[in-house]
Design a protein around this motif. Sequence first.
Motif, PDB file in Angstrom:
ATOM      1  N   PRO A  26       0.837  -1.199   0.000  1.00  0.00           N
ATOM      2  CA  PRO A  26       0.000   0.000   0.000  1.00  0.00           C
ATOM      3  C   PRO A  26       0.873   1.249   0.000  1.00  0.00           C
ATOM      4  N   SER A  27       0.645   2.129  -0.981  1.00  0.00           N
ATOM      5  CA  SER A  27       1.499   3.301  -1.123  1.00  0.00           C
ATOM      6  C   SER A  27       1.420   4.215   0.100  1.00  0.00           C
ATOM      7  N   GLY A  28       0.269   4.284   0.749  1.00  0.00           N
ATOM      8  CA  GLY A  28       0.141   5.142   1.927  1.00  0.00           C
ATOM      9  C   GLY A  28       1.085   4.734   3.031  1.00  0.00           C
ATOM     10  N   GLU A  29       1.246   3.438   3.236  1.00  0.00           N
ATOM     11  CA  GLU A  29       2.164   2.940   4.270  1.00  0.00           C
ATOM     12  C   GLU A  29       3.593   3.397   3.994  1.00  0.00           C
ATOM     13  N   TYR A  30       4.020   3.291   2.747  1.00  0.00           N
ATOM     14  CA  TYR A  30       5.405   3.659   2.433  1.00  0.00           C
ATOM     15  C   TYR A  30       5.594   5.170   2.311  1.00  0.00           C
ATOM     16  N   GLN A  31       4.541   5.920   2.067  1.00  0.00           N
ATOM     17  CA  GLN A  31       4.653   7.377   2.150  1.00  0.00           C
ATOM     18  C   GLN A  31       4.907   7.782   3.595  1.00  0.00           C
ATOM     19  N   ILE A  32       4.221   7.133   4.512  1.00  0.00           N
ATOM     20  CA  ILE A  32       4.426   7.397   5.942  1.00  0.00           C
ATOM     21  C   ILE A  32       5.830   6.984   6.348  1.00  0.00           C
ATOM     22  N   LYS A  33       6.284   5.833   5.879  1.00  0.00           N
ATOM     23  CA  LYS A  33       7.636   5.362   6.221  1.00  0.00           C
ATOM     24  C   LYS A  33       8.703   6.305   5.660  1.00  0.00           C
ATOM     25  N   THR A 125      21.009   2.754  10.336  1.00  0.00           N
ATOM     26  CA  THR A 125      20.313   1.709   9.588  1.00  0.00           C
ATOM     27  C   THR A 125      18.857   1.660  10.019  1.00  0.00           C
ATOM     28  N   VAL A 126      17.969   1.578   9.025  1.00  0.00           N
ATOM     29  CA  VAL A 126      16.523   1.536   9.255  1.00  0.00           C
ATOM     30  C   VAL A 126      15.953   0.454   8.351  1.00  0.00           C
ATOM     31  N   SER A 127      14.971  -0.280   8.865  1.00  0.00           N
ATOM     32  CA  SER A 127      14.312  -1.301   8.045  1.00  0.00           C
ATOM     33  C   SER A 127      12.955  -1.633   8.633  1.00  0.00           C
ATOM     34  N   ASP A 128      12.137  -2.302   7.812  1.00  0.00           N
ATOM     35  CA  ASP A 128      10.874  -2.830   8.309  1.00  0.00           C
ATOM     36  C   ASP A 128      10.887  -4.358   8.300  1.00  0.00           C
ATOM     37  N   ILE A 129      12.083  -4.939   8.237  1.00  0.00           N
ATOM     38  CA  ILE A 129      12.234  -6.385   8.333  1.00  0.00           C
ATOM     39  C   ILE A 129      11.942  -6.794   9.778  1.00  0.00           C
ATOM     40  N   ASP A 130      11.142  -7.849   9.962  1.00  0.00           N
ATOM     41  CA  ASP A 130      10.831  -8.341  11.307  1.00  0.00           C
ATOM     42  C   ASP A 130      12.117  -8.677  12.065  1.00  0.00           C
ATOM     43  N   GLY A 131      12.200  -8.230  13.322  1.00  0.00           N
ATOM     44  CA  GLY A 131      13.346  -8.533  14.172  1.00  0.00           C
ATOM     45  C   GLY A 131      14.593  -7.734  13.852  1.00  0.00           C
ATOM     46  N   PHE A 132      14.443  -6.639  13.123  1.00  0.00           N
ATOM     47  CA  PHE A 132      15.602  -5.852  12.679  1.00  0.00           C
ATOM     48  C   PHE A 132      16.424  -5.304  13.844  1.00  0.00           C
ATOM     49  N   VAL A 133      15.790  -4.660  14.815  1.00  0.00           N
ATOM     50  CA  VAL A 133      16.573  -4.080  15.920  1.00  0.00           C
ATOM     51  C   VAL A 133      17.182  -5.177  16.793  1.00  0.00           C
ATOM     52  N   GLU A 134      16.490  -6.285  16.946  1.00  0.00           N
ATOM     53  CA  GLU A 134      17.036  -7.386  17.736  1.00  0.00           C
ATOM     54  C   GLU A 134      18.268  -7.989  17.054  1.00  0.00           C
ATOM     55  N   ALA A 135      18.341  -7.878  15.723  1.00  0.00           N
ATOM     56  CA  ALA A 135      19.481  -8.393  14.959  1.00  0.00           C
ATOM     57  C   ALA A 135      20.645  -7.408  14.921  1.00  0.00           C
ATOM     58  N   GLY A 136      20.467  -6.221  15.512  1.00  0.00           N
ATOM     59  CA  GLY A 136      21.550  -5.237  15.539  1.00  0.00           C
ATOM     60  C   GLY A 136      21.335  -4.024  14.660  1.00  0.00           C
ATOM     61  N   GLY A 138      19.582  -0.291  13.673  1.00  0.00           N
ATOM     62  CA  GLY A 138      19.380   0.927  14.454  1.00  0.00           C
ATOM     63  C   GLY A 138      17.922   1.224  14.776  1.00  0.00           C
ATOM     64  N   ILE A 139      17.089   1.333  13.744  1.00  0.00           N
ATOM     65  CA  ILE A 139      15.674   1.655  13.930  1.00  0.00           C
ATOM     66  C   ILE A 139      14.843   0.708  13.078  1.00  0.00           C
ATOM     67  N   GLY A 140      13.887   0.059  13.714  1.00  0.00           N
ATOM     68  CA  GLY A 140      13.000  -0.861  13.019  1.00  0.00           C
ATOM     69  C   GLY A 140      11.598  -0.303  12.947  1.00  0.00           C
ATOM     70  N   LEU A 141      11.057  -0.214  11.742  1.00  0.00           N
ATOM     71  CA  LEU A 141       9.680   0.228  11.543  1.00  0.00           C
ATOM     72  C   LEU A 141       8.759  -0.976  11.670  1.00  0.00           C
ATOM     73  N   VAL A 142       7.686  -0.804  12.412  1.00  0.00           N
ATOM     74  CA  VAL A 142       6.731  -1.894  12.635  1.00  0.00           C
ATOM     75  C   VAL A 142       5.310  -1.364  12.454  1.00  0.00           C
ATOM     76  N   ILE A 143       4.413  -2.261  12.111  1.00  0.00           N
ATOM     77  CA  ILE A 143       2.996  -1.904  12.034  1.00  0.00           C
ATOM     78  C   ILE A 143       2.347  -2.464  13.290  1.00  0.00           C
ATOM     79  N   GLU A 144       1.717  -1.573  14.045  1.00  0.00           N
ATOM     80  CA  GLU A 144       1.030  -1.972  15.268  1.00  0.00           C
ATOM     81  C   GLU A 144      -0.320  -1.277  15.286  1.00  0.00           C
ATOM     82  N   GLU A 145      -1.377  -2.056  15.409  1.00  0.00           N
ATOM     83  CA  GLU A 145      -2.735  -1.520  15.400  1.00  0.00           C
ATOM     84  C   GLU A 145      -2.967  -0.615  14.191  1.00  0.00           C
ATOM     85  N   GLN A 146      -2.521  -1.081  13.034  1.00  0.00           N
ATOM     86  CA  GLN A 146      -2.669  -0.398  11.748  1.00  0.00           C
ATOM     87  C   GLN A 146      -1.972   0.962  11.697  1.00  0.00           C
TER      88      GLN A 146
END
Length: 183
Positions: A26-33, A125-136, A138-146
């Motif tokens: 969804p383009s809206g999600e990545y515009q926000i990211k 480093t920034v990503s929306d890959i699951d477990g990104f910050v736990e893997a080392g 810097g900042i992990g983007l997550v979707i929580e409650e839409q």
Amino acid sequence: MRQGLLRRLLRATALLVALPALAGPPSGEYQIKAAYLLNFARYVEWPAGRLPAGAPLRICLLGRDPFGGALEGLEGRQVQGREVRVRQADSLEQAADCHLVFISGSEERRMGLILRGLSERAVLTVSDIDGFVEAGGGIGLVIEEQRVRFDINQGPLMRDNLRASSQLLRLGRQVLGAERGGR
């Protein structure tokens, strides 16, 4: 008659199955990211030797582009009195020349290698890959409650002499590796 109906039904089913794949994220999600990336750059300080006065701030994408053009809207914007430059990094070496690198989900299998390669280079480093910050990362983007939220791992930031503002730390959903108050 029956065969014609069956063919139309099969075509309609094939189209419905293909639509989610054709639509992409969804383009809206990545515009926000994309907006989050700009704001992370506003609330993180790089060492003076890594980002000298007057130098542009480089935001890079490593991997397949999920943003659908939303990153181009950041080009030329101002962050901390610096012009933002956006580019695709086609290799780890190119990513190391950037200040903020978004690691796309297409790079999930290489995530550990990428994080090690960018370590101690003052790259946020920034990503929306699951477990990104736990893997080392810097900042992990997550979707929580839409809603798009983010987690911060202070360990890599501190190691690379990046300073996240206390405002950014307070807004993080989860902050790993240090006190929430910042330095």
